[in-house]
Design a protein around this motif. Sequence first.
Motif, PDB file in Angstrom:
ATOM      1  N   SER A  82     -38.744  -4.061  12.644  1.00  0.00           N
ATOM      2  CA  SER A  82     -37.949  -4.699  11.606  1.00  0.00           C
ATOM      3  C   SER A  82     -38.224  -3.995  10.286  1.00  0.00           C
ATOM      4  O   SER A  82     -39.018  -3.058  10.232  1.00  0.00           O
ATOM      5  CB  SER A  82     -38.253  -6.206  11.527  1.00  0.00           C
ATOM      6  OG  SER A  82     -39.641  -6.453  11.487  1.00  0.00           O
ATOM      7  N   PRO A 134     -39.677  -4.148   6.614  1.00  0.00           N
ATOM      8  CA  PRO A 134     -40.442  -4.881   5.592  1.00  0.00           C
ATOM      9  C   PRO A 134     -39.718  -4.838   4.252  1.00  0.00           C
ATOM     10  O   PRO A 134     -39.087  -3.837   3.911  1.00  0.00           O
ATOM     11  CB  PRO A 134     -41.775  -4.136   5.539  1.00  0.00           C
ATOM     12  CG  PRO A 134     -41.500  -2.782   6.095  1.00  0.00           C
ATOM     13  CD  PRO A 134     -40.387  -2.950   7.075  1.00  0.00           C
ATOM     14  N   GLY A 193     -34.384  -9.938  11.613  1.00  0.00           N
ATOM     15  CA  GLY A 193     -34.607 -11.224  10.955  1.00  0.00           C
ATOM     16  C   GLY A 193     -33.575 -12.286  11.291  1.00  0.00           C
ATOM     17  O   GLY A 193     -33.202 -12.478  12.448  1.00  0.00           O
ATOM     18  N   LYS A 224     -43.234 -12.424  12.419  1.00  0.00           N
ATOM     19  CA  LYS A 224     -43.392 -11.109  11.804  1.00  0.00           C
ATOM     20  C   LYS A 224     -44.775 -10.545  12.105  1.00  0.00           C
ATOM     21  O   LYS A 224     -45.764 -11.275  12.102  1.00  0.00           O
ATOM     22  CB  LYS A 224     -43.172 -11.201  10.294  1.00  0.00           C
ATOM     23  CG  LYS A 224     -41.745 -11.542   9.905  1.00  0.00           C
ATOM     24  CD  LYS A 224     -41.570 -11.572   8.391  1.00  0.00           C
ATOM     25  CE  LYS A 224     -40.137 -11.927   8.012  1.00  0.00           C
ATOM     26  NZ  LYS A 224     -39.951 -11.956   6.537  1.00  0.00           N
ATOM     27  N   GLY A 262     -44.328  -7.289   8.496  1.00  0.00           N
ATOM     28  CA  GLY A 262     -42.890  -7.177   8.733  1.00  0.00           C
ATOM     29  C   GLY A 262     -42.441  -5.848   9.292  1.00  0.00           C
ATOM     30  O   GLY A 262     -41.237  -5.594   9.406  1.00  0.00           O
ATOM     31  N   SER A 322     -41.263  -7.307  14.624  1.00  0.00           N
ATOM     32  CA  SER A 322     -41.094  -8.758  14.799  1.00  0.00           C
ATOM     33  C   SER A 322     -41.001  -9.090  16.281  1.00  0.00           C
ATOM     34  O   SER A 322     -40.521  -8.289  17.089  1.00  0.00           O
ATOM     35  CB  SER A 322     -39.818  -9.247  14.105  1.00  0.00           C
ATOM     36  OG  SER A 322     -39.928  -9.162  12.701  1.00  0.00           O
TER      37      SER A 322
END
Length: 224
Positions: free
Chosen positions: A143, A145, A189, A208, A212, A215
């Motif tokens: 993912s 950040p 997300g 997370k 982050g 995930s």
Amino acid sequence: MFNNIAKKYDFLNHVLSMGIDKLWRKKAVKLLKPLQPKKILDIATGTGDFALANLKLNPDKVVGIDISTEMLAVGREKIAKKNLSHKIELLEGDSENIQFEENTFDAITVAFGVRNFENLEKGLSEMNRVVRPGGKVVVLEFSKPRKFPIKQIYNFYFFRILPFWGKMVSKDASAYTYLPESVDAFPDGADFLKIYEDCGFTDTKQIKLSFGIASIYIGTKPIQ
């Protein structure tokens, strides 16, 4: 592309992530422990690392599917060396047209695979079809950040350092340029959770990892 880098894939994964990918898989597997799944499907299994990690759950059988014949060959060799061929079976298969019947598996895992789906919704809907009611799907994926300075460090590493060393070791320029591009384009997300739910999953949740960088997304097929 994945066939081309198959023999260097495990080495590059563990070195370029500094081994943290192993910890991420362990955490993802622990989320399935309360379910005590006996039959697990690992999608986009590659060389079988997540399939092997799933053995911590003491299942009767783990089946891994992937479209890359070379990645599967490396995985089968690795599993055979560990004398685990009776527990793990790796098969050629398309994640968007899974070759199993409805409600076949207690749980499904996917590590760093869903962002490669041509049609994300179709792939997730297929997972919903082949997992049993009450079964769970655990997706581990990169993912993006969003907080300073992790975002800036991550982007520098992902777009500058990783493609350079990936190309040097694998001799495939496209593979490790594709990686950051595919992560950047992936709906992570809340966007992913919305798609997850649209494909029939409930009790969806994002966990997370490492500020982050990655995930875990977990979802349940409802009991009707």
